[in-house]
Structures are given as C-alpha cells and as structure tokens.
Design an enzyme around this catalytic site. Structure first.
Site, mmCIF file in Angstrom:
data_model
loop_
_atom_site.group_PDB
_atom_site.id
_atom_site.type_symbol
_atom_site.label_atom_id
_atom_site.label_comp_id
_atom_site.label_asym_id
_atom_site.label_seq_id
_atom_site.Cartn_x
_atom_site.Cartn_y
_atom_site.Cartn_z
ATOM 1 N N ASN A 38 -5.590 5.963 -2.030
ATOM 2 C CA ASN A 38 -5.185 6.663 -0.953
ATOM 3 C C ASN A 38 -4.669 8.041 -0.890
ATOM 4 O OD1 ASN A 38 -5.735 4.380 0.927
ATOM 5 N ND2 ASN A 38 -3.750 3.530 0.422
ATOM 6 N N GLU A 41 -5.668 -1.372 -8.268
ATOM 7 C CA GLU A 41 -4.577 -0.430 -9.036
ATOM 8 C C GLU A 41 -3.223 -1.072 -9.362
ATOM 9 O OE1 GLU A 41 -5.538 3.621 -6.398
ATOM 10 O OE2 GLU A 41 -4.574 1.964 -5.289
ATOM 11 N N SER A 90 0.812 -1.119 0.028
ATOM 12 C CA SER A 90 -0.147 0.067 0.002
ATOM 13 C C SER A 90 0.759 1.410 0.107
ATOM 14 C CB SER A 90 -0.835 0.104 1.140
ATOM 15 O OG SER A 90 -1.881 -1.099 1.350
ATOM 16 N N HIS A 101 -2.333 -3.555 -6.343
ATOM 17 C CA HIS A 101 -2.984 -3.082 -5.272
ATOM 18 C C HIS A 101 -4.491 -3.576 -5.101
ATOM 19 C CE1 HIS A 101 -3.995 0.123 -2.073
ATOM 20 N NE2 HIS A 101 -3.168 -0.764 -1.628
HETATM 21 P P1 NAD Z 1 -1.627 -9.184 7.346
HETATM 22 O O1 NAD Z 1 -0.480 -8.862 8.508
HETATM 23 O O2 NAD Z 1 -2.882 -9.443 7.529
HETATM 24 O O3 NAD Z 1 -0.925 -10.564 6.676
HETATM 25 C C1 NAD Z 1 0.518 -10.478 6.294
HETATM 26 C C2 NAD Z 1 0.826 -12.099 6.291
HETATM 27 O O4 NAD Z 1 2.287 -12.188 5.790
HETATM 28 C C3 NAD Z 1 0.867 -12.761 7.778
HETATM 29 O O5 NAD Z 1 0.136 -13.920 7.800
HETATM 30 C C4 NAD Z 1 2.447 -13.119 8.127
HETATM 31 O O6 NAD Z 1 2.464 -14.136 8.547
HETATM 32 C C5 NAD Z 1 2.731 -13.160 6.251
HETATM 33 N N1 NAD Z 1 4.252 -13.140 6.178
HETATM 34 C C6 NAD Z 1 5.195 -12.149 6.807
HETATM 35 N N2 NAD Z 1 6.180 -12.327 6.373
HETATM 36 C C7 NAD Z 1 6.269 -13.410 5.421
HETATM 37 C C8 NAD Z 1 7.091 -13.979 4.667
HETATM 38 N N3 NAD Z 1 8.421 -13.567 4.306
HETATM 39 N N4 NAD Z 1 6.701 -15.089 3.595
HETATM 40 C C9 NAD Z 1 5.417 -15.199 3.748
HETATM 41 N N5 NAD Z 1 4.675 -14.666 4.460
HETATM 42 C C10 NAD Z 1 4.884 -13.510 5.269
HETATM 43 O O7 NAD Z 1 -1.399 -7.980 6.462
HETATM 44 P P2 NAD Z 1 -2.230 -7.616 5.335
HETATM 45 O O8 NAD Z 1 -3.156 -6.654 5.876
HETATM 46 O O9 NAD Z 1 -2.955 -8.757 4.582
HETATM 47 O O10 NAD Z 1 -1.268 -6.824 4.067
HETATM 48 C C11 NAD Z 1 -0.426 -7.310 3.536
HETATM 49 C C12 NAD Z 1 0.102 -6.480 2.581
HETATM 50 O O11 NAD Z 1 -1.159 -6.046 1.704
HETATM 51 C C13 NAD Z 1 0.850 -5.055 2.730
HETATM 52 O O12 NAD Z 1 1.726 -5.025 2.252
HETATM 53 C C14 NAD Z 1 -0.401 -4.108 2.716
HETATM 54 O O13 NAD Z 1 0.178 -2.766 2.780
HETATM 55 C C15 NAD Z 1 -1.055 -4.546 1.887
HETATM 56 N N6 NAD Z 1 -2.693 -4.148 1.584
HETATM 57 C C16 NAD Z 1 -3.319 -4.309 2.692
HETATM 58 C C17 NAD Z 1 -4.802 -3.816 2.911
HETATM 59 C C18 NAD Z 1 -5.610 -4.174 3.957
HETATM 60 O O14 NAD Z 1 -6.598 -3.424 3.880
HETATM 61 N N7 NAD Z 1 -5.223 -4.675 4.889
HETATM 62 C C19 NAD Z 1 -5.089 -3.431 1.542
HETATM 63 C C20 NAD Z 1 -4.411 -3.270 0.386
HETATM 64 C C21 NAD Z 1 -2.944 -3.668 0.609
#
Ligand code: NAD
Length: 673
Positions: A205, A166, A133, A154
């Site tokens: 965003n 995106e 993000s 995204h």
């Molecule tokens: P989250 O914390 O829910 O999930 C992240 C997962 O990645 C966890 O399960 C963790 O164990 C795992 N992880 C960490 N390191 C790892 C590795 N080296 N290999 C494999 N797995 C690994 O986070 P999220 O909210 O799902 O966000 C993930 C990504 O998506 C981020 O980059 C965030 O910026 C982006 N994002 C989030 C949202 C949202 O609304 N939550 C929306 C768009 C984008």
C-alpha cells in the site's frame, strides 16, 4: 508453539470480504477452521460464498478434494450475544485455537477488545494475527499480555486467488512468531514477505499510494491527462491496469480511506485532490457507474477506453519514480529486503517486474532527475529523492547500465575499437557507431568493424539482443563522401557489395537487432537502420535517402528495403526527391516503429531489449527467420518454413521450460538450448 506442524486449529474472526476467503484458504490447506462473526445471517452468507468459490476451484482442478469435505472442516460461530458480549461458544473455540486470524471491520477499539478477549481464552502458545490494512500491529498487540505472539498477516483480496501475504512485525513480535506465521502462510499455499517494521501501509500500500497519488497529481496539475497516464502505465510499463483504471476498479472510496488512514499515521503525502473530489461526489468508480471513467451501469464492468497511441506521452520514469522512492525508503529504513519489496509488488499488484528491478532498468540517475522534476514542477515535498537513491547515484550505481544498482548484473564490458564501441550489458549488448565528429559517417573501416562486432556478439551466448545506435549528434549521416574521390565504377560497385553484405548480415542475424535512431539517419545510415529488426527513433530524428542530390542512388539496399517497409509510392517519393522526413512522419509511414523523446531513447531501447532478452533465443531466431525468409519468398515456401521451424522448436529444452513455467505459474528461465 514453536513449530508450524503443531498448528491444527485456526479461528478466523470476521466473515466479511476477507474473512470468508481466509477461512476458505485455511480449510483447503487442511486445517480445522472456526469462522466467527456477529450474526448468523452473515455466517450463512459467508459459507455460501465459500462453497461457490470451492466449486469453482474444484472445477479448475486447483482443489482436489470434494467441496463437501473441505466445507466439513469449517465450523461457523456466532461470537456476540444480544448485549454485545462475546459468547461462550466463541470462548470455547478460542480455547482450542492455535492461530487466530482477525478480519473484522477496521476499528482499533473493536480489534483491541477482541484481542483482549482472545488473549484471555486462547491457549498460551496461540498466535494472534490481524489482517488489518492500516492500523498499527503494535497498538492491537498492546491490548494483550502476549504482544510477542501478535503479528500482522495481511492478505490480499480475494484471498483464495491472491498469492501474497505480508507478515508484519509489531514492535514486540518475536522472531519465532514471525517464523511460524511465515511457515503457515506457505502451508496456505501463499508467498509471504516479511515487513520488519510496523509502518503504515506496509509494503504494497505504501508503494501503491505513492504511485497512484503522484500519477493523479500529474493530472490534477495539468501536466497530463488521465488517459495519457493510464496508457503509459499499461502499455509502456506493462502494468495490468492504469492508475485511474485501477482506482475505479477497486473503488476510489477504498483507496481514499486507506490513504487517509496512512496519512493520519504519518505517511508524508500531499493527497491528490481528484480522489477527494470523486469521493465527495460519490463517484467511486465501477461500483457507482462512474469514477474517472464511465461504466455501463453501477457495478457493471466494462474496460475503459485507454488509447494505445497515448502510451509514452508522459515520461514513464516520471510515473514510476515515486514508487521507486518509496521502495528506497523501505529499504533504507530496513522495513523489508529488496527481494521482498519486489516480490510484494509483483504478487500484490501484478507488476511484471519489481519496482527496484524497474528502477535498475531505467537508471537510478533518471529516477532521481524525475523526482527532482516532480518536486519542483508539482510542488510535492515528498518527492525529495531518498538519500539511498542519491548515494547510489553518487557512487555510480545506476542500475543495469553500470552493472550495479539495487541488484548486481555482472560487469559492464566496454570494448573500444577505432570507429565503434561494443558495450556488453548482459543479456543485451550495444554497438555504438563512434565517429561523432563526422556524424558517424560510414567509412570502410567502420563497416568492417561493425561486421566483426556483429560476429563476435553472435558467438556470445550470454548476449540475447543487440542494440545499434550512434554516438554524438546523429545515428549516421551516411557514407563518407570524402572517401568517394578518385573511385572507379568498379571499386564503388565492390564497396556497395560489401555494404550490402553487412546489411544482409543484420537482416538474417540470429539475434534480434534494435536500432535506436537520433539525429540524422541518412543514406547509408538509414540503410543500416532499415536492416535491423525494430527501429525506435527519438523525436529529433531526421531520416532520408538523399543520394539523388549527388547524382547517384542508394547503394546498400535502400532501393529494396525502403519500398518493402513503406510501399512503392512513398519509397519512390523519398528516393526521387532526396527529402528528409522527421521521426513523426517516419512513424506514420512505417519506416520506424516507435518515436520517443530524445532523453528517453536509450532507456526505451534498453527496456525493449531486456524484455525480448527474456524470451527463448531459439524461438526468437526462428520467428525472425520465418518472417524474413518468408517475406522474401512465396506463401507456400514461407508457410513450409514456418511449419518446420515450429516443429524443430519442439526438440528444444526451452519449450519444456516454457510449458512447465506456464503450468507452475512462474517466470521461465530460457537457456537457448
Ligand atoms: P468487511 O466489512 O467485509 O467484513 C468485516 C466483518 O467483520 C463483517 O462481516 C462484520 O460483521 C464482522 N465483524 C465486525 N465486528 C466483529 C466482531 N467483533 N467479531 C466478529 N466479527 C465482526 O471487511 P473486510 O473488507 O473483510 O476487512 C476486514 C479486515 O481486513 C479489515 O481490517 C481490513 O482493513 C482488512 N483488509 C481488507 C482488504 C480488502 O480488500 N477488503 C484487504 C486486506 C485487508
């Protein structure tokens, strides 16, 4: 990889909030999916969630296959061993991968490490996408030897339900990679927009940050209350949630992180202190039971109370302008096309209109004025109007009202008659009473021209709604009393008849008529206003039936329509005393339907007219007739008319279009057929 059709296997890394949803989307689309995370428990939990979500989608008929067959396409993989090294199994999965979509925690070092590993093991043709993000795609790509194949993808939360993706180009991302990723998003059943430059916050965003932060600053600096801002956002702009309501719902901590990360990457903003205060107090919103509003318990949602009567207490343009400024910045810097910016805002934030469409509707001149005001009154440097906006205003490209703004709307046509002006801004038209030096007194000539203008606009199929207003300092101060000298009882009775015919023409006109009232609306002026469908008054409006002071009574329907609108007692009081009442009181008794500040009268009338103009014309006519004839008859006649009109509409093409659009989740295009 040149073609999307060659993609068979997708590896989603990270099975958290986003990752499990993305894996689900890819599996539904028929791909073989590897879902990788660091621990087995996390993967088990993710698979459970996917299963649950799939069963919901199957119930709704969105997914036609059985849950099991979709699940069978997903293979979970533990990708880290006890020592924190990537596993063999993961390397093997990567070898088979055509597209990797990374959704691990938001840390550049971890993402770079992962991308370096994937680069080593994935086949040469594989695209490596990141769901980040806030991190620069370019820096993630720098960890690989194939930066041209690294791209931002995204998704929005929850991925199975949110239609937007995106697609972000890093500095070195190739056209081909963008094309294939766009095509893949479509295969996922998503609607992609392309972000051509790797700017912090991408489209959604950035626009959201501007919108939330400035709305919050209005409150922080004491210019408005939380509820006033939210009521205006919800009920005037028609957005799904208010600024503070949304912050609470999504989590103040989440926005705080994302916005802080964007600022660190150079997004120029003066952070609203209220976000930090709430963050430090751990009042994150719904999830902690308290944020800007209070909830029944942590994690338990109840809609906050946002009183509708506060809508419009803040100028909606003031709230909207920062988002428009950001969109103008994106457009001027060639980050995205105007269509993609608007699409992103509609699909990613649920706005009923794109931010640039909104701007065109309210007028770019008004947006620039609002930005200057925000800059001065709130001391926000970032509110300096974007050069693109300034340039457009200088060129007279103000939006709908000039026929061109960000979009083109066809010529604005102005027809000047002796006493009125007809202004066609299709799909709406204005009739402007134009005897300003006489307070738009209603001469026989003006009444005649008004009647003719209504006829002409009724025949023009491209005009869907008519707005009636007055030029100068009043709507209309009433009949031209100077014309009453030397009249006879018979000639004045004829004048009254003619005038009444005009009011009937308005009442039973086949298109909605909105009346925008400012200054005086007296005597005949008020009688005309009462014959329209919806009355919006500016705060300075004064309304009344003062005929009694001259020795006579209202003669153009005032004695009939006023009691129908405000009740017998109030009507008699107004007619017996001849008193004028201000807009605020007129609103209380139901004589007008909305009151707005004077400088917003035109834009509010236009916004309402445009909203109605999108509806099916024949159904609008039927609704108007059912109401107007119904109210003048008994309930049996009224109901019978309603039933017949209801039935008749089912013979129209617009009903088919309306139902189809509803099922296809798109905006209907009604033709009036
Ligand atoms: P989250 O914390 O829910 O999930 C992240 C997962 O990645 C966890 O399960 C963790 O164990 C795992 N992880 C960490 N390191 C790892 C590795 N080296 N290999 C494999 N797995 C690994 O986070 P999220 O909210 O799902 O966000 C993930 C990504 O998506 C981020 O980059 C965030 O910026 C982006 N994002 C989030 C949202 C949202 O609304 N939550 C929306 C768009 C984008």
């Amino acid at each position: 990889m040149a073609k999307v059709d060659d993609i068979k296997t997708i590896t989603v890394v990270g099975a958290g909030t986003m990752g499990h949803g993305i894996a689900e989307v890819a599996a539904i689309a028929g791909y073989k999916v590897y879902l990788a995370d660091i621990k087995k428990e996390i993967l088990d939990n993710a698979l459970e969630k996917i299963k649950w979500s799939l069963s919901k989608l199957a119930e709704k008929g969105v997914v036609r296959e059985s849950v099991d067959s979709v699940m069978a396409r997903i293979t979970p993989i533990v990708n880290l061993d006890e020592n924190g090294n990537y596993t063999e199994e993961f390397a093997k999965a990567l070898k088979e991968t055509d597209v990797m979509i990374e959704a691990i925690i938001e840390r550049l070092d971890l993402k770079q490490k992962l991308f370096a590993f994937a680069d080593e093991h994935a086949p040469e043709h594989a695209i490596l996408a990141t769901n980040t993000s806030s991190l620069p795609i370019t820096e993630i790509a720098a960890a690989t030897k194939r930066p041209e194949k690294v791209v931002g993808m995204h998704f929005f939360n929850p991925p199975p339900l949110m239609p937007l993706v995106e697609i972000i180009r890093g500095e070195k991302t190739s056209d081909e990679t963008v094309e294939v990723t766009v095509a893949l998003s479509k295969k996922f059943g998503k609607q992609p927009v392309v972000v051509k430059k790797d700017v912090p916050g991408f489209i959604v965003n950035r626009v959201l940050a501007r919108f939330l932060n400035t709305g919050c600053q209005l409150v922080a600096k004491g210019k408005a209350t939380i509820e006033e801002v939210d009521a205006t956002v919800k009920y005037v702009l028609g957005l799904p949630m208010g600024i503070f309501e949304l912050s609470d719902y999504s989590g103040i901590d989440v926005f705080y992180y994302v916005f802080t990360a964007m600022k660190e990457r150079g997004f120029k903003t003066t952070p609203c202190p209220l976000y930090e205060e709430k963050y430090k107090a751990k009042e994150f919103g719904m999830k902690s039971g308290k944020g800007f509003y209070t909830y029944p318990a942590p994690g338990k949602y109840a809609r906050p109370n946002i009183p509708k009567d506060l809508a419009g207490k803040v100028d909606p343009v003031l709230v909207l302008a920062p988002a428009v400024n950001e969109a103008a910045w994106l457009l001027r810097n060639d980050v995205a096309t105007k269509e993609d910016i608007d699409k992103a805002v509609k699909l990613g934030l649920g706005w009923p209109k794109g931010v640039l469409e909104f701007a065109d509707e309210y007028g770019l001149d008004k947006i620039v004025e609002a930005l200057k005001k925000l800059k001065e009154e709130l001391g926000l440097e970032e509110m300096e109007p974007d050069p693109l906006l300034v340039e457009k205003v200088e060129k007279g490209e103000l939006g709908r009202k000039t026929g061109k703004g960000f979009y083109e709307y066809g010529e604005v046509e102005e027809i000047k008659k002796k006493t009125i002006i007809i202004r066609k801004e299709k799909p709406i038209a204005w009739i402007i009473l134009n005897r300003p030096r006489k307070y738009n007194a209603l001469s026989p000539e003006l009444l005649k021209e008004l009647g003719e203008a209504l006829d002409e606009l009724e025949d023009d199929d491209d005009v869907r709604v008519v707005i009636l207003k007055g030029e100068g300092r009043a709507f209309s101060a009433g009949a031209d009393v100077t014309a009453f000298t030397g009249v006879t009882p018979i000639s004045i009775a004829k004048f009254s008849r003619r005038f009444q015919e005009l009011t009937l023409k308005m009442q039973f006109y086949t298109k909605p008529i909105i009346v925008a009232i400012h200054g005086y609306a007296l005597g005949g002026g008020l009688e005309i206003a009462m014959s329209g469908d919806i009355r919006i008054a500016s705060e300075d409006a004064m309304l009344g039936q003062p005929e009694i002071n001259l020795g006579f009574i209202p003669g153009a329907g005032g004695t009939q329509r006023l009691p129908r609108l405000v009740g017998r007692g109030k009507a008699k009081e107004l007619i017996f005393t001849g008193d004028m009442i201000p807009a605020s009181e007129a609103l209380k008794i139901g004589l007008v339907d909305k009151v707005v500040p004077p400088e917003r009268l035109d834009q509010e009338a236009r916004a309402l007219a445009l909203k109605i103009a999108e509806k099916p014309p024949l159904a609008l006519m039927a609704a108007k007739y059912a109401i107007e004839y119904g109210l003048e008859s008994n309930i049996w006649a009224g109901l019978s008319l309603e039933a017949h009109l209801f039935g008749l509409l089912f013979s129209t093409e617009d009903v088919i279009e309306g139902v189809m659009a509803f099922l296809e989740k798109r905006k209907p295009k009604f033709k009036g057929k």
